[in-house]
Each structure stands twice: as structure tokens, then as C-alpha cells.
Design a protein around this motif. Structure first.
Motif, mmCIF file in Angstrom:
data_model
loop_
_atom_site.group_PDB
_atom_site.id
_atom_site.type_symbol
_atom_site.label_atom_id
_atom_site.label_comp_id
_atom_site.label_asym_id
_atom_site.label_seq_id
_atom_site.Cartn_x
_atom_site.Cartn_y
_atom_site.Cartn_z
ATOM 1 N N MET A 1 39.428 70.510 57.890
ATOM 2 C CA MET A 1 40.314 70.680 59.044
ATOM 3 C C MET A 1 40.858 69.319 59.489
ATOM 4 S SD MET A 1 39.519 73.097 62.310
ATOM 5 C CE MET A 1 38.477 74.168 61.341
ATOM 6 N N LYS A 2 42.107 69.304 59.932
ATOM 7 C CA LYS A 2 42.739 68.039 60.363
ATOM 8 C C LYS A 2 42.896 67.984 61.872
ATOM 9 C CE LYS A 2 46.004 66.722 56.741
ATOM 10 N NZ LYS A 2 46.855 67.830 56.360
ATOM 11 N N LYS A 3 42.698 66.770 62.435
ATOM 12 C CA LYS A 3 42.900 66.561 63.871
ATOM 13 C C LYS A 3 44.388 66.272 64.066
ATOM 14 C CE LYS A 3 40.974 63.359 67.336
ATOM 15 N NZ LYS A 3 40.103 62.158 67.424
ATOM 16 N N THR B 1 44.409 71.519 65.828
ATOM 17 C CA THR B 1 44.044 71.296 64.423
ATOM 18 C C THR B 1 45.070 72.023 63.555
ATOM 19 O OG1 THR B 1 42.719 73.285 64.177
ATOM 20 C CG2 THR B 1 41.577 71.328 65.012
ATOM 21 N N ASP B 2 44.935 71.867 62.260
ATOM 22 C CA ASP B 2 45.871 72.559 61.368
ATOM 23 C C ASP B 2 45.544 74.043 61.243
ATOM 24 O OD1 ASP B 2 43.561 71.841 60.102
ATOM 25 O OD2 ASP B 2 44.502 71.285 58.213
ATOM 26 N N TRP C 1 39.813 70.659 68.268
ATOM 27 C CA TRP C 1 39.011 69.474 67.951
ATOM 28 C C TRP C 1 38.702 68.828 69.305
ATOM 29 C CZ3 TRP C 1 38.988 67.422 62.640
ATOM 30 C CH2 TRP C 1 38.328 66.196 62.526
ATOM 31 N N ILE D 1 34.092 70.663 66.485
ATOM 32 C CA ILE D 1 35.106 71.708 66.354
ATOM 33 C C ILE D 1 34.633 72.928 67.134
ATOM 34 C CG2 ILE D 1 36.335 73.234 64.740
ATOM 35 C CD1 ILE D 1 37.049 70.359 64.198
#
Ligand code: UDP
Length: 239
Positions: free
Chosen positions: A1-3, A18-19, A25, A80
Motif C-alpha cells: 500500500m502507498k501513502k 492510500t492507493d 494511513w 494502516i
């Protein structure tokens, strides 16, 4: 997962997108406020302790079938969580009289309540989170009857589980604040559980081990946060 981008900066945490639209996040900060933001300061490494303590206690609650937003720890300060549609109410659970209840009913701090007390507050900083009751919450459309019943049921279950574990660490769980939100229509426990949101007193010395040390300028604030986390880590069993 991306911030991704920051959505909101609160008093103690920053929330990022997040994505994955179903998750947030969360970054825990060292900033501390009290008395509705009038008193401001920093508690060294508080963000680390609160992030880790909250993650540990939410994991313990989940393992005991309490639905919460907690998903996973990322690092010392970040975790998360599931994206919840927040209910604008805070539930305060009390086992021992302290703080605002002591003032409201004229009872000394430390009086052991015969059964847990549940209070509702309307989450609104401009109004200083006023005390309300179930009929206000229903009539104002903050929550429906089923949601209120779920919040109360979860709060009482959380209280059984937390008083047990906190007691094992020779600490009294005096009172604390819980927040709830909806995920796919289901009521879940959100926010955090930490010395920022709970009153913890040492059973043997009655020493305060929570944010009251900051609110009341008692000193040794960082040490108290570390002490509670260290003691709880020894007694919380997580699979
Ligand atoms: N609390 C909180 N956030 C709030 C208000 C209260 O986390 O906005 C917690 C507080 O730390 C304590 C409990 O809820 O553990 C009960 O707080 P009280 O109503 O006694 O208010 P206070 O004396 O803290 O202003």
C-alpha cells in the motif's frame, strides 16, 4: 500500500489517503493538547508509544471478536486502518470517578463506581465536545438506535477485556474515550486507545500514568507513557 496525500491533521495524528480507497494511513505525532486545545506542548516519543500501544490493544480486542478499524503496523509511528465513516459521538467509559465526572456530581476522584458508566459526547471542537444523551443523538441524526445499541454493547465488551488486561499489569483503568465509525454499514471501533485517551492509575501507588501528568503539570510525562506500554506488553497475549 502507498501513502498518498494528507487528508487531515488532527491534534495528535495525521491521516493520509492510500492507493486503496478502503484504507487510511495514520501517523502519530508527539504533539499534545489539553483543555480543548488551550494547553499545547510536546511529549517526547508519545507518537511512538501511542501508535504501538494502540496497535497492540486493538489486536487484542480483535482477537476477542471486537470489530475495529485496525489493520497493521507500518513502523514506529505509522499504522494502516480501515476507512470508517465516523459517528460524531465520543463514548466515555468510567470505572472510577475522575476528571469531569468528579466535578459534575461532586464526588471525590478515586470513588469506585458500582458498575461501568457510559457517557455520550457530541464531537464538536467549537462547542468543546458537549455531554449529550441518546435522545439527542437520535433526534439530531448523529446515530440511529441500532448504532447506539451497538456502540454501547462494544464499549461494555471492550471494558471487560481492557479492565482484565490492565488489571494484570497492576494498573486501574479509571476511564477512557472511544470513537466509532461505520464500514459497510457495520459499527466498528476506531481512533486510538492510549494514555492520551485513557486514565491509568498504578494500583499500588495510585500514581497517575496518563495524560493527566501533562494536563496537571505533574512531570515525568514521557516516563509514564513508557511505563504503561512496557507493563501492558508483558501481559497482553497476542497470537
Ligand atoms: N477524553 C479524551 N478526549 C476528550 C475527552 C476525554 O480522550 O476529548 C478521555 C480522558 O482522557 C479521560 C476520559 O476521556 O480518560 C474522561 O475524560 P473527562 O470527561 O473526565 O474529561 P477531562 O477531565 O479529561 O477533561
Amino acid at each position: 500500500m502507498k501513502k498518498l496525500t494528507m487528508l487531515y491533521e488532527g491534534k495528535a495524528k495525521k491521516i493520509f489517503d492510500t492507493d486503496d480507497k478502503d484504507y487510511f494511513w495514520v501517523e502519530y505525532k508527539d504533539d499534545a493538547t489539553a483543555f480543548n486545545g488551550i494547553k499545547k506542548g510536546t511529549i517526547q516519543d508519545k507518537g511512538i508509544i501511542n501508535n504501538k500501544m494502540s496497535a497492540m490493544l486493538f489486536t487484542y480486542l480483535q482477537q476477542n471478536d471486537v470489530d475495529t478499524h485496525y489493520v497493521e503496523l507500518i513502523n514506529d509511528r505509522e499504522q494502516i486502518v480501515k476507512r470508517l465513516e465516523m459517528i460524531p459521538l465520543e463514548i466515555v467509559v468510567r470505572n472510577i470517578v475522575a476528571g469531569s465526572l468528579a466535578k459534575r456530581v461532586g464526588q471525590e476522584e478515586g470513588y469506585e463506581l458500582a458498575s461501568p458508566v457510559l457517557e455520550l459526547y457530541y464531537k464538536n471542537d467549537d462547542l468543546g465536545d458537549p455531554l449529550v444523551n441518546e435522545t439527542h443523538a437520535l433526534a439530531m441524526g448523529w446515530a440511529n438506535m441500532d448504532q447506539i445499541e451497538s456502540m454501547k454493547k462494544i464499549a461494555l465488551r471492550v471494558n471487560e477485556l481492557l479492565t482484565h488486561i490492565v488489571g494484570k499489569a497492576r494498573i486501574y483503568l479509571v476511564d477512557y474515550k472511544l470513537e466509532f465509525g461505520l464500514s459497510e454499514g457495520k459499527v466498528m471501533l476506531g481512533d486510538e486507545i492510549s494514555p492520551d485517551t485513557c486514565r491509568f492509575w498504578d494500583i499500588d501507588t495510585k500514581e497517575k500514568l496518563d495524560k493527566d501528568r501533562f494536563r496537571r503539570d505533574l512531570g515525568k510525562v514521557e516516563e509514564a507513557y513508557v511505563e504503561v506500554y512496557t507493563r501492558l506488553k508483558e501481559v497482553v497475549e497476542i497470537d
